[in-house]
Design a protein around this motif. Structure first.
Motif, PDB file in Angstrom:
ATOM      1  N   SER A  18       0.848  -1.189   0.000  1.00 30.22           N
ATOM      2  CA  SER A  18       0.000   0.000   0.000  1.00 30.22           C
ATOM      3  C   SER A  18       0.887   1.244   0.000  1.00 30.22           C
ATOM      4  O   SER A  18       2.048   1.205   0.421  1.00 30.22           O
ATOM      5  N   THR A  19       0.327   2.329  -0.448  1.00 35.04           N
ATOM      6  CA  THR A  19       1.047   3.592  -0.476  1.00 35.04           C
ATOM      7  C   THR A  19       1.087   4.164   0.943  1.00 35.04           C
ATOM      8  O   THR A  19       0.058   4.202   1.621  1.00 35.04           O
ATOM      9  N   PRO A  20       2.266   4.584   1.420  1.00 36.02           N
ATOM     10  CA  PRO A  20       2.337   5.123   2.784  1.00 36.02           C
ATOM     11  C   PRO A  20       1.633   6.475   2.881  1.00 36.02           C
ATOM     12  O   PRO A  20       1.566   7.230   1.898  1.00 36.02           O
ATOM     13  N   GLN A  27       8.532  10.400   7.863  1.00 34.11           N
ATOM     14  CA  GLN A  27       9.425   9.771   8.832  1.00 34.11           C
ATOM     15  C   GLN A  27      10.517   8.965   8.128  1.00 34.11           C
ATOM     16  O   GLN A  27      11.697   9.039   8.501  1.00 34.11           O
ATOM     17  N   ILE A  28      10.148   8.227   7.099  1.00 34.75           N
ATOM     18  CA  ILE A  28      11.133   7.456   6.331  1.00 34.75           C
ATOM     19  C   ILE A  28      12.127   8.400   5.653  1.00 34.75           C
ATOM     20  O   ILE A  28      13.340   8.153   5.645  1.00 34.75           O
TER      21      ILE A  28
END
Length: 57
Positions: A18-20, A27-28
Motif C-alpha cells: 500500500s502507499t504510505p 518519517q522514512i
C-alpha cells in the motif's frame, strides 16, 4: 524455476503493498536523510584526517 509460481508470488506481494500516508513517508524520508548526512560527515572526517597523515590523499 517455476515462472507461474514466481508471478503469483509477485502478484500477491503487490496486492498487499500500500502507499504510505504522509506521516509515514516523512518519517522514512527524515531517517534516510539523516543517514545520508551521517555518511557524508563520516567521509568528510576521514578525508580531513587523511590530509594530515603523511602519505595520505
Amino acid at each position: 524455476m517455476d515462472i507461474k509460481y514466481d508471478l503469483s508470488s509477485y502478484t500477491r506481494v503487490l496486492k498487499l503493498a500500500s502507499t504510505p500516508d504522509w506521516e509515514e513517508f516523512s518519517q522514512i524520508a527524515l531517517i534516510a536523510g539523516a543517514g545520508i548526512v551521517l555518511v557524508g560527515i563520516l567521509g568528510f572526517l576521514i578525508a580531513f584526517v587523511m590530509g594530515f597523515v603523511p602519505g595520505g590523499l
